[in-house]
Design a protein around this motif. Structure first.
Motif, PDB file in Angstrom:
ATOM      1  N   UNK A  28       0.804  -1.217   0.000  1.00 46.01           N
ATOM      2  CA  UNK A  28       0.000   0.000   0.000  1.00 46.01           C
ATOM      3  C   UNK A  28       0.844   1.277   0.000  1.00 46.01           C
ATOM      4  N   UNK A  29       0.203   2.389  -0.343  1.00 51.20           N
ATOM      5  CA  UNK A  29       0.916   3.663  -0.533  1.00 51.20           C
ATOM      6  C   UNK A  29       1.661   4.123   0.716  1.00 51.20           C
ATOM      7  N   UNK A  30       1.164   3.728   1.913  1.00 48.46           N
ATOM      8  CA  UNK A  30       1.730   4.266   3.153  1.00 48.46           C
ATOM      9  C   UNK A  30       2.726   3.304   3.811  1.00 48.46           C
ATOM     10  N   UNK A  31       3.241   2.363   3.029  1.00 46.42           N
ATOM     11  CA  UNK A  31       4.250   1.439   3.545  1.00 46.42           C
ATOM     12  C   UNK A  31       5.549   2.194   3.816  1.00 46.42           C
ATOM     13  N   UNK A  32       6.144   1.959   4.983  1.00 46.28           N
ATOM     14  CA  UNK A  32       7.425   2.602   5.276  1.00 46.28           C
ATOM     15  C   UNK A  32       8.510   1.530   5.395  1.00 46.28           C
ATOM     16  N   UNK A  33       9.741   1.947   5.198  1.00 43.17           N
ATOM     17  CA  UNK A  33      10.899   1.071   5.343  1.00 43.17           C
ATOM     18  C   UNK A  33      10.939  -0.074   4.333  1.00 43.17           C
ATOM     19  N   UNK A  34      10.487   0.167   3.126  1.00 39.24           N
ATOM     20  CA  UNK A  34      10.676  -0.807   2.053  1.00 39.24           C
ATOM     21  C   UNK A  34       9.644  -1.921   2.028  1.00 39.24           C
ATOM     22  N   UNK A  35       9.897  -2.877   1.140  1.00 36.75           N
ATOM     23  CA  UNK A  35       8.953  -3.975   0.890  1.00 36.75           C
ATOM     24  C   UNK A  35       8.722  -4.813   2.153  1.00 36.75           C
ATOM     25  N   UNK A  36       7.449  -5.006   2.562  1.00 35.98           N
ATOM     26  CA  UNK A  36       7.177  -5.829   3.745  1.00 35.98           C
ATOM     27  C   UNK A  36       7.642  -7.272   3.563  1.00 35.98           C
ATOM     28  N   UNK A  37       7.690  -7.759   2.331  1.00 38.06           N
ATOM     29  CA  UNK A  37       8.059  -9.154   2.090  1.00 38.06           C
ATOM     30  C   UNK A  37       9.573  -9.368   2.117  1.00 38.06           C
ATOM     31  N   UNK A  38      10.325  -8.438   1.521  1.00 39.91           N
ATOM     32  CA  UNK A  38      11.766  -8.713   1.368  1.00 39.91           C
ATOM     33  C   UNK A  38      12.660  -7.526   1.717  1.00 39.91           C
ATOM     34  N   UNK A  39      12.056  -6.389   2.057  1.00 41.75           N
ATOM     35  CA  UNK A  39      12.870  -5.220   2.394  1.00 41.75           C
ATOM     36  C   UNK A  39      13.353  -4.435   1.188  1.00 41.75           C
ATOM     37  N   UNK A  40      12.956  -4.867  -0.010  1.00 37.13           N
ATOM     38  CA  UNK A  40      13.423  -4.209  -1.230  1.00 37.13           C
ATOM     39  C   UNK A  40      12.849  -2.808  -1.403  1.00 37.13           C
ATOM     40  N   UNK A  41      13.380  -2.118  -2.402  1.00 39.26           N
ATOM     41  CA  UNK A  41      12.946  -0.746  -2.658  1.00 39.26           C
ATOM     42  C   UNK A  41      11.579  -0.744  -3.348  1.00 39.26           C
ATOM     43  N   UNK A  42      10.738   0.202  -2.935  1.00 36.92           N
ATOM     44  CA  UNK A  42       9.391   0.286  -3.484  1.00 36.92           C
ATOM     45  C   UNK A  42       9.286   1.422  -4.491  1.00 36.92           C
ATOM     46  N   UNK A  43       8.494   1.182  -5.517  1.00 35.55           N
ATOM     47  CA  UNK A  43       8.360   2.132  -6.630  1.00 35.55           C
ATOM     48  C   UNK A  43       6.877   2.253  -6.960  1.00 35.55           C
TER      49      UNK A  43
END
Ligand SMILES: [Zn+2]
Length: 397
Positions: free
Chosen positions: A20-35
């Motif tokens: 979701x748009x308000x996710x912080x600190x990267x991908x919840x699944x793997x920590x990857x960068x979000x775009x």
């Protein structure tokens, strides 16, 4: 938080999962960068450039932004003028030269675009105050912008700047209500100090920590198309963190995705000779720039030795068949003062690098002679007139 019909959430650049748009600190699944991702089929060029897209500021392009203009935290950033530079056109021997004058944004910098998106996303959280403090390290301009937009929400912000940062940036961070820590040394010292000195958790407004700063930069591409009625042939972009190259390249690619144009222009990253990690990586065929060990540029805004978006910028240059050039400080400052003298526009020292890059191309006979060329002036000359004037005095003027 209302979101636009085409926005499809934050996609992970590593594992592909969507957050979701308000996710912080990267991908919840793997920590990857979000775009930010979009359903491009849902967007028609008329949504971007037709009558429904009328209005002031870059939020008129909300058909390809995550949030609608009605939700925007904005001071009408964007809609900056594209100024015909007639003397430069003649001297460079090309079809047309324009200066995209980002100095005319609310805090005098191109970074207002991304900060407006990033802070709008914060406003959409269930409890924005729970995110306090907001924090980032900055060479100056982005810190000033962050203080301004955070202040609009009444949220506490910290800007960590190196001691060499321009006085105008330091003063206006405080004037906008932001807190500032001046860190001895250079930009990497300021970047380290964010974690070292902030005793609490914080919400990072650092480029590429938030998915929205480089996303905001892409509207530069949309405005060039809207103003010219076509894309330019070559765009020179002063380059430090990589967010402008990555963001503007995405904007050009999205214009192809939605069917507005058939191909992207040539994008040229311009860095100082004495601090050019992205240009060096591009020239050497590296995917990820190596930190620049001994930076020595007068242009503090461009002294970013280990750019957060370095890999993204190099990747964008390769995707768009772009180029990278390095320029000496004296040429950047000389170009900025020449533009001020002959073209009215007050380019900052960083913006002067774009003009110096175009001169470098001219001297290398890299122009064919009929191109439409855009120079991105990333900051107002009023931010550091002392640096520009010192250059002239150094030449006995
Ligand atoms: Zn992931």
């Amino acid at each position: 938080m209302e979101q636009t019909p085409a926005f499809a959430g934050l996609g992970c650049t590593d594992c592909g999962s969507v957050a979701p748009f308000d996710t912080v600190d990267g991908c919840p699944a793997c920590g990857g960068r979000l775009e930010p991702t979009y359903e491009y089929d849902a967007v028609d060029p008329a949504d971007l450039f037709g009558a429904t897209a009328a209005g002031v500021g870059h939020w008129r392009f909300d058909a390809l932004l995550p949030f609608p203009r009605t939700a925007a935290i904005t001071a009408a950033e964007g809609s900056t003028p594209l100024v015909a530079a007639d003397s430069l056109t003649e001297e460079l021997g090309v079809g047309e030269v324009y200066i995209k004058d980002e100095g005319r944004n609310p805090t005098g910098t191109v970074y207002d675009r991304g900060m407006s998106l990033a802070v709008t996303a914060i406003a959409g959280h269930d409890d924005p105050e729970a995110l306090e403090p907001l924090a980032l390290a900055s060479t100056g301009n982005s810190g000033q912008s962050a203080a301004a937009y955070a202040g609009r929400l009444g949220l506490r912000s910290y800007s960590f700047v190196p001691s060499r940062t321009a006085f105008s940036n330091k003063a206006l961070i405080n004037v906008h209500g932001g807190e500032m820590r001046v860190v001895g040394g250079r930009y990497p010292d300021a970047a380290r100090a964010v974690d070292d000195q902030l005793a609490t958790d914080y919400y990072s407004l650092q480029e590429f920590a938030t998915p929205y700063r480089h996303e905001g930069a892409k509207t530069v591409a949309f405005e060039l198309y809207a103003d010219l009625g076509a894309l330019p042939d070559v765009v020179f972009v002063p380059t430090s963190t990589g967010e402008l190259i990555a963001g503007i390249a995405t904007g050009f690619e999205e214009l192809v995705e939605v069917g507005a144009v058939d191909e992207t222009p040539t994008i040229v990253a311009v860095q100082p000779t004495s601090c050019g990690p992205i240009a060096a990586a591009f020239e050497r065929g590296l995917d990820d720039p190596e930190p620049w060990a001994h930076p020595d540029t007068i242009i503090g805004e461009l002294e970013v030795t280990d750019p957060a978006g370095g890999a993204e910028a190099v990747d964008a240059l390769r995707r768009l068949d772009g180029e990278a050039v390095t320029v000496d400080d004296s040429d950047s400052l000389g170009s900025a003062t020449t533009v001020a003298r002959h073209e009215i526009v007050e380019m900052g020292p960083a913006g002067g690098a774009a003009a110096a890059g175009a001169w470098e191309w001219h001297e290398a006979d890299a122009f064919s002679g009929d191109e439409t060329v855009v120079l991105l002036n990333t900051e107002s000359g009023a931010k550091s007139p002392d640096v520009l004037r010192s250059h002239l005095m150094g030449q006995g003027i």
